[in-house]
Design a protein around this motif. Structure first.
Motif, PDB file in Angstrom:
ATOM      1  N   SER A 315      14.920   1.420   6.151  1.00  0.00           N
ATOM      2  CA  SER A 315      16.131   1.585   5.328  1.00  0.00           C
ATOM      3  C   SER A 315      16.906   0.277   5.306  1.00  0.00           C
ATOM      4  CB  SER A 315      17.021   2.705   5.892  1.00  0.00           C
ATOM      5  OG  SER A 315      16.339   3.927   5.826  1.00  0.00           O
ATOM      6  N   MET A 316      16.966  -0.380   6.471  1.00  0.00           N
ATOM      7  CA  MET A 316      17.668  -1.665   6.532  1.00  0.00           C
ATOM      8  C   MET A 316      16.861  -2.760   5.843  1.00  0.00           C
ATOM      9  SD  MET A 316      20.443  -0.808   7.918  1.00  0.00           S
ATOM     10  CE  MET A 316      21.193  -2.399   7.951  1.00  0.00           C
ATOM     11  N   GLN A 317      15.535  -2.699   5.984  1.00  0.00           N
ATOM     12  CA  GLN A 317      14.697  -3.695   5.274  1.00  0.00           C
ATOM     13  C   GLN A 317      14.942  -3.583   3.772  1.00  0.00           C
ATOM     14  OE1 GLN A 317      11.076  -5.408   6.485  1.00  0.00           O
ATOM     15  NE2 GLN A 317      10.292  -3.476   7.295  1.00  0.00           N
ATOM     16  N   LEU A 318      15.002  -2.346   3.294  1.00  0.00           N
ATOM     17  CA  LEU A 318      15.196  -2.133   1.851  1.00  0.00           C
ATOM     18  C   LEU A 318      16.556  -2.668   1.407  1.00  0.00           C
ATOM     19  CD1 LEU A 318      14.180  -0.887  -0.803  1.00  0.00           C
ATOM     20  CD2 LEU A 318      15.249   1.261  -0.113  1.00  0.00           C
ATOM     21  N   LEU A 319      17.586  -2.335   2.180  1.00  0.00           N
ATOM     22  CA  LEU A 319      18.919  -2.826   1.809  1.00  0.00           C
ATOM     23  C   LEU A 319      18.952  -4.356   1.832  1.00  0.00           C
ATOM     24  CD1 LEU A 319      21.882  -2.403   1.109  1.00  0.00           C
ATOM     25  CD2 LEU A 319      22.382  -2.349   3.564  1.00  0.00           C
ATOM     26  N   ASP A 320      18.333  -4.931   2.848  1.00  0.00           N
ATOM     27  CA  ASP A 320      18.320  -6.386   2.984  1.00  0.00           C
ATOM     28  C   ASP A 320      17.709  -7.035   1.732  1.00  0.00           C
ATOM     29  OD1 ASP A 320      18.843  -8.710   4.282  1.00  0.00           O
ATOM     30  OD2 ASP A 320      17.299  -8.522   5.805  1.00  0.00           O
ATOM     31  N   ILE A 321      16.642  -6.446   1.227  1.00  0.00           N
ATOM     32  CA  ILE A 321      16.005  -6.972  -0.001  1.00  0.00           C
ATOM     33  C   ILE A 321      16.997  -6.905  -1.166  1.00  0.00           C
ATOM     34  CG2 ILE A 321      14.250  -6.403  -1.757  1.00  0.00           C
ATOM     35  CD1 ILE A 321      12.399  -5.643   0.668  1.00  0.00           C
ATOM     36  N   LEU A 336      21.534  -4.750  -7.541  1.00  0.00           N
ATOM     37  CA  LEU A 336      21.144  -4.321  -6.187  1.00  0.00           C
ATOM     38  C   LEU A 336      20.134  -3.170  -6.280  1.00  0.00           C
ATOM     39  CD1 LEU A 336      21.954  -4.509  -3.025  1.00  0.00           C
ATOM     40  CD2 LEU A 336      23.446  -2.600  -3.527  1.00  0.00           C
ATOM     41  N   ASN A 337      20.459  -2.178  -7.095  1.00  0.00           N
ATOM     42  CA  ASN A 337      19.561  -1.021  -7.266  1.00  0.00           C
ATOM     43  C   ASN A 337      18.221  -1.451  -7.849  1.00  0.00           C
ATOM     44  OD1 ASN A 337      21.550   0.711  -6.339  1.00  0.00           O
ATOM     45  ND2 ASN A 337      22.290   1.227  -8.396  1.00  0.00           N
ATOM     46  N   ALA A 338      18.289  -2.352  -8.831  1.00  0.00           N
ATOM     47  CA  ALA A 338      17.035  -2.779  -9.483  1.00  0.00           C
ATOM     48  C   ALA A 338      16.128  -3.502  -8.489  1.00  0.00           C
ATOM     49  CB  ALA A 338      17.359  -3.684 -10.669  1.00  0.00           C
ATOM     50  N   ALA A 339      16.726  -4.330  -7.631  1.00  0.00           N
ATOM     51  CA  ALA A 339      15.916  -5.060  -6.640  1.00  0.00           C
ATOM     52  C   ALA A 339      15.300  -4.092  -5.637  1.00  0.00           C
ATOM     53  CB  ALA A 339      16.784  -6.094  -5.925  1.00  0.00           C
ATOM     54  N   MET A 340      16.057  -3.074  -5.243  1.00  0.00           N
ATOM     55  CA  MET A 340      15.506  -2.108  -4.276  1.00  0.00           C
ATOM     56  C   MET A 340      14.418  -1.267  -4.941  1.00  0.00           C
ATOM     57  SD  MET A 340      18.568  -1.028  -1.701  1.00  0.00           S
ATOM     58  CE  MET A 340      19.647  -0.136  -2.782  1.00  0.00           C
ATOM     59  N   ALA A 341      14.594  -0.960  -6.222  1.00  0.00           N
ATOM     60  CA  ALA A 341      13.598  -0.126  -6.916  1.00  0.00           C
ATOM     61  C   ALA A 341      12.243  -0.816  -6.981  1.00  0.00           C
ATOM     62  CB  ALA A 341      14.081   0.203  -8.328  1.00  0.00           C
ATOM     63  N   LYS A 342      12.239  -2.142  -7.094  1.00  0.00           N
ATOM     64  CA  LYS A 342      10.930  -2.780  -7.179  1.00  0.00           C
ATOM     65  C   LYS A 342      10.491  -3.415  -5.853  1.00  0.00           C
ATOM     66  CE  LYS A 342      12.122  -7.102  -9.579  1.00  0.00           C
ATOM     67  NZ  LYS A 342      13.505  -7.328  -9.684  1.00  0.00           N
ATOM     68  N   ALA A 343      11.200  -3.076  -4.791  1.00  0.00           N
ATOM     69  CA  ALA A 343      10.833  -3.621  -3.475  1.00  0.00           C
ATOM     70  C   ALA A 343       9.445  -3.137  -3.059  1.00  0.00           C
ATOM     71  CB  ALA A 343      11.861  -3.190  -2.429  1.00  0.00           C
ATOM     72  N   SER A 344       8.727  -4.025  -2.412  1.00  0.00           N
ATOM     73  CA  SER A 344       7.406  -3.707  -1.891  1.00  0.00           C
ATOM     74  C   SER A 344       7.255  -4.568  -0.647  1.00  0.00           C
ATOM     75  CB  SER A 344       6.367  -4.058  -2.957  1.00  0.00           C
ATOM     76  OG  SER A 344       5.080  -3.951  -2.428  1.00  0.00           O
ATOM     77  N   PHE A 345       7.128  -3.954   0.505  1.00  0.00           N
ATOM     78  CA  PHE A 345       7.140  -4.773   1.720  1.00  0.00           C
ATOM     79  C   PHE A 345       6.279  -4.171   2.815  1.00  0.00           C
ATOM     80  CE2 PHE A 345      10.903  -2.021   1.658  1.00  0.00           C
ATOM     81  CZ  PHE A 345      10.903  -1.440   2.920  1.00  0.00           C
TER      82      PHE A 345
END
Ligand code: BEZ
Length: 394
Positions: A315-321, A336-345
């Motif tokens: 959850s913190m990794q996602l927020l950090d992204i 912020l939402n758009a960056a989290m939506a396409k996060a892949s880590f």
């Protein structure tokens, strides 16, 4: 500071003291001031260990980053939701409208999460769910600002069906608490299990959070299934494993999603030997992120991490992204939402990315509990997603 049992405040970096119930004055810091992260989790009741594991990992993540995210100090404002849906609206409102948190993390219990999301969807505050699996949140109720780093109940249940069939079990009895998580977990399991030719003899439910399992065990015993599928978690899971071993141990194999044994594997002792689960994390996963995470968590807390800790960490990794994408400026919610939506880590659980409705796409693993450890038995589902029925996002 007048903290009561349901109010916890922990401070990171240079943040000052905050307490629920005190007259609230919004600090006049700019986007360079401390980030205020609201945390709604259970710190009492049967799911308290889950809330604690999530919190520990979230705080550890911030500590690991030197106490800052995207260059900003971090303040946590935590409330105990007691896994009590009737309290959810008031507590969420306190965090969102009273504390005006920049981001909200919560929660464990599906019923509490549903009420929480109704508010945050309307408000628009970025919301990250570190456990609660209520299917609707990433189906019909999906929202641009709501993300889940755990699973949906149906997805986690669905992953168990093929493994039970592969073990040769054809006739199963299910048992769970009668609320969204248990019912959706069983429904997900039945979808894959019956599609593969399995038969469910009976679905048994008891009210949440009852732990009087004798009638459940008596009914299972009289139905004589090949195996049993259960959804319980936290303190209830531990009690069930012990009661089951005493009544039926060695006679009818016990299966479930990983919540059955996560966080209780050591306390279960010999009663847990042979319990098989399918879940999105195993402590022994052989990847560099997991090895580093297990060591960090073990060193910090003197206990191994469980799936709940991994969900808190991610959850913190996602927020950090998301925060890095907006330079720490949480007022830029759409970006912020758009960056989290396409996060892949890379998560300790393996690769992690998100469906169009913001639910994890992830591997599921077969585990067998023995000697107080969930032992890895293989991958059951690779990059399993959940259907996005009714979601109107992407
Ligand atoms: C839920 O209520 O969604 C839930 C609670 C504990 C473990 C898994 C799911």
């Amino acid at each position: 500071m007048g903290l009561n049992r349901r109010t916890f405040v922990s401070l990171g970096g240079t943040a000052g003291a905050l307490a629920i119930g005190m007259p609230f004055v919004r600090p006049s810091y700019a986007q360079s001031g401390p980030l205020k992260l609201g945390v709604l989790l259970p710190y009492s009741g049967t799911y308290a260990p889950l809330g604690e594991a999530i919190t520990r990992a979230m705080e550890l993540y911030v500590k690991q980053q030197g106490g800052k995210l995207a260059g900003r100090d971090v303040t946590f404002v935590k409330l105990d939701d007691e896994s009590a849906p009737p309290k959810a609206t008031e507590l969420t409102t306190k965090l969102v409208q009273g504390e005006k948190v920049d981001v909200l993390f919560g929660t464990v219990h599906s019923g509490v999460a549903m009420a929480m999301v109704k508010i945050t969807k309307e408000d628009g505050v970025p919301t990250i769910i570190p456990n609660a699996g209520a299917d609707q949140i990433t189906r019909g109720m999906c929202a641009e600002n709501v993300f889940r780093t755990s699973f949906s109940n149906g997805q986690a249940g669905f992953a168990v069906g093929p493994a039970v069939l592969k073990a040769g079990h054809k006739k199963v009895v299910t048992a769970t608490w009668k609320y969204a998580a248990g019912e959706e977990s069983v429904a997900g399991f039945k979808r894959s299990f019956t599609k593969g030719g399995g038969e469910v003899l009976k679905d048994i439910t008891i009210p949440f959070p009852d732990v009087e399992f004798q009638s459940v065990l008596a009914e299972i015993s009289s139905l004589k299934p090949d195996a049993v599928y259960v959804f319980w978690a936290g303190g209830g899971a531990l009690k069930f494993i012990k009661d089951y071993a005493a009544a039926l141990g060695g006679k009818i194999p016990l299966w479930g999603p990983s919540f059955l044994t996560d966080g209780v594997e050591q306390a279960a002792g010999a009663a847990g030997d042979g319990v098989k689960t399918v879940g999105h994390y195993v402590e022994s996963l052989d990847n560099p992120e997991n090895k580093a995470f297990v060591k960090l968590f073990q060193d910090a807390h003197k206990i191994p991490p469980d799936v709940y800790a991994v969900q808190g960490w991610d959850s913190m990794q996602l927020l950090d992204i998301g925060l890095k994408a907006v330079g720490g400026d949480v007022s830029k919610r759409a970006q912020l939402n758009a960056a989290m939506a396409k996060a892949s880590f890379a998560s300790p659980r393996g690769p992690l990315r998100f469906s169009s409705s913001h639910n994890p796409i992830q591997n599921f693993y077969l585990r067998e509990l023995r000697g107080g450890v969930n032992n890895f038995q293989g991958i059951v589902e690779k990059e399993l997603s959940d259907d996005t029925t009714g979601c109107k996002l992407a």
